[in-house]
Motif scaffolding. Structure first.
Motif, mmCIF file in Angstrom:
data_model
loop_
_atom_site.group_PDB
_atom_site.id
_atom_site.type_symbol
_atom_site.label_atom_id
_atom_site.label_comp_id
_atom_site.label_asym_id
_atom_site.label_seq_id
_atom_site.Cartn_x
_atom_site.Cartn_y
_atom_site.Cartn_z
ATOM 1 N N GLY A 1 -22.544 -14.316 -44.593
ATOM 2 C CA GLY A 1 -21.511 -15.155 -44.578
ATOM 3 C C GLY A 1 -20.785 -15.269 -43.187
ATOM 4 O O GLY A 1 -20.896 -14.228 -42.776
ATOM 5 N N GLY A 2 -20.428 -16.377 -42.955
ATOM 6 C CA GLY A 2 -19.663 -16.430 -41.553
ATOM 7 C C GLY A 2 -18.247 -16.190 -41.708
ATOM 8 O O GLY A 2 -17.575 -16.248 -42.639
ATOM 9 N N ALA A 3 -17.464 -16.279 -40.681
ATOM 10 C CA ALA A 3 -16.099 -16.070 -40.668
ATOM 11 C C ALA A 3 -15.261 -17.353 -41.186
ATOM 12 O O ALA A 3 -14.247 -17.317 -41.878
ATOM 13 C CB ALA A 3 -15.390 -15.697 -39.214
ATOM 14 N N LEU A 4 -15.966 -18.487 -40.789
ATOM 15 C CA LEU A 4 -15.400 -19.713 -41.476
ATOM 16 C C LEU A 4 -16.394 -20.350 -42.356
ATOM 17 O O LEU A 4 -16.618 -21.492 -42.264
ATOM 18 C CB LEU A 4 -15.004 -20.795 -40.328
ATOM 19 N N GLY A 5 -16.675 -19.601 -43.288
ATOM 20 C CA GLY A 5 -17.670 -19.919 -44.520
ATOM 21 C C GLY A 5 -16.901 -21.109 -45.469
ATOM 22 O O GLY A 5 -15.866 -21.898 -44.989
ATOM 23 N N ASP B 1 -15.420 -21.131 -48.208
ATOM 24 C CA ASP B 1 -14.188 -20.743 -48.909
ATOM 25 C C ASP B 1 -12.897 -20.643 -48.076
ATOM 26 O O ASP B 1 -12.776 -19.500 -47.367
ATOM 27 C CB ASP B 1 -14.422 -19.490 -49.693
ATOM 28 N N PRO B 2 -12.055 -21.855 -47.994
ATOM 29 C CA PRO B 2 -10.946 -21.575 -47.004
ATOM 30 C C PRO B 2 -9.887 -20.610 -47.517
ATOM 31 O O PRO B 2 -9.022 -20.138 -46.772
ATOM 32 C CB PRO B 2 -10.439 -23.050 -47.020
ATOM 33 N N GLN C 1 -10.432 -17.517 -48.911
ATOM 34 C CA GLN C 1 -10.802 -16.276 -48.175
ATOM 35 C C GLN C 1 -10.705 -16.331 -46.712
ATOM 36 O O GLN C 1 -10.121 -14.999 -46.189
ATOM 37 C CB GLN C 1 -12.282 -16.024 -48.601
ATOM 38 N N THR C 2 -10.756 -17.403 -46.195
ATOM 39 C CA THR C 2 -10.411 -17.288 -44.570
ATOM 40 C C THR C 2 -8.915 -17.123 -44.534
ATOM 41 O O THR C 2 -8.210 -16.308 -43.696
ATOM 42 C CB THR C 2 -11.114 -18.490 -44.140
ATOM 43 N N ALA C 3 -8.246 -17.760 -45.570
ATOM 44 C CA ALA C 3 -6.798 -17.807 -45.078
ATOM 45 C C ALA C 3 -6.173 -16.112 -45.530
ATOM 46 O O ALA C 3 -5.370 -15.779 -44.812
ATOM 47 C CB ALA C 3 -5.861 -18.732 -45.939
ATOM 48 N N GLY D 1 -7.992 -13.667 -44.907
ATOM 49 C CA GLY D 1 -8.151 -12.875 -43.722
ATOM 50 C C GLY D 1 -7.362 -12.782 -42.938
ATOM 51 O O GLY D 1 -6.948 -11.719 -42.260
ATOM 52 N N VAL D 2 -6.772 -13.980 -42.242
ATOM 53 C CA VAL D 2 -5.909 -14.321 -41.147
ATOM 54 C C VAL D 2 -4.548 -13.765 -41.742
ATOM 55 O O VAL D 2 -3.818 -13.029 -40.768
ATOM 56 C CB VAL D 2 -6.072 -15.934 -41.273
#
Length: 172
Positions: A135-139, A141-142, A144-146, A148-149
């Motif tokens: 998967g990518g960094a901006l997949g 699922d927002p 999971q991205t939030a 991680g940030v």
């Protein structure tokens, strides 16, 4: 803390200045012979040009190293280049060959030609995404991205706090 910041800033500035001083200057080189295409298979035509001969200059070319013989470079309106063509003979062997042009005023310029047995394919630009399985960094699922940030922000804040305490001498 200030001493460390000054040291890091000074080091970064020194590296940047050294990089700029060592970087080559890009642009039109009036002292060279441009060969296009630079890689050919035997039997193909090659175009050469140079700005070394001036706006109204002509030149005599020599592709004898590859077996192409002599050819003429004539003045062109395109950026004041002298342009000429020759054909690589079908019997040419693979290797790198020096192509020479001598301007009418005596200046000599050279360029390299690579002869290969197989035609080089043009680079194809990729289309779509790369399926890596992770998967990518901006997949999609927002959440999971939030998360991680947020984890990176907490780590950065904690590191800054520890460096600040260390600089004040509070100990860790």
């Amino acid at each position: 803390m200030r001493r460390t910041a000054r040291l890091l800033t000074g080091t970064a500035l020194a590296v940047a200045v050294a990089g700029l001083a060592a970087a080559p200057v890009y642009g039109g080189d009036a002292g060279s012979l441009e060969v296009f295409p630079s890689s050919v298979v035997p039997g193909e035509d090659v175009t050469v040009n140079t700005a070394a001969c001036g706006s109204d200059g002509t030149a005599s070319g020599n592709a004898g190293a590859v077996g192409g013989g002599s050819f003429t470079l004539a003045a062109s309106a395109h950026e004041h280049d002298a342009i000429g063509q020759f054909q690589v003979p079908p019997s040419a062997q693979p290797g790198t060959y020096e192509i020479v042009a001598t301007c009418s005023h005596g200046r000599r310029v050279t360029g390299d030609l690579l002869v290969t047995l197989a035609a080089t394919r043009e680079q194809v630009q990729p289309r779509g995404h790369v399926d890596t399985g992770v998967g990518g960094a901006l997949g999609p699922d927002p959440v999971q991205t939030a998360a991680g940030v947020a984890a990176l922000a907490v780590a950065a804040a904690g590191g800054t706090w520890l460096l600040h305490r260390r600089a004040r001498g509070d100990g860790i």
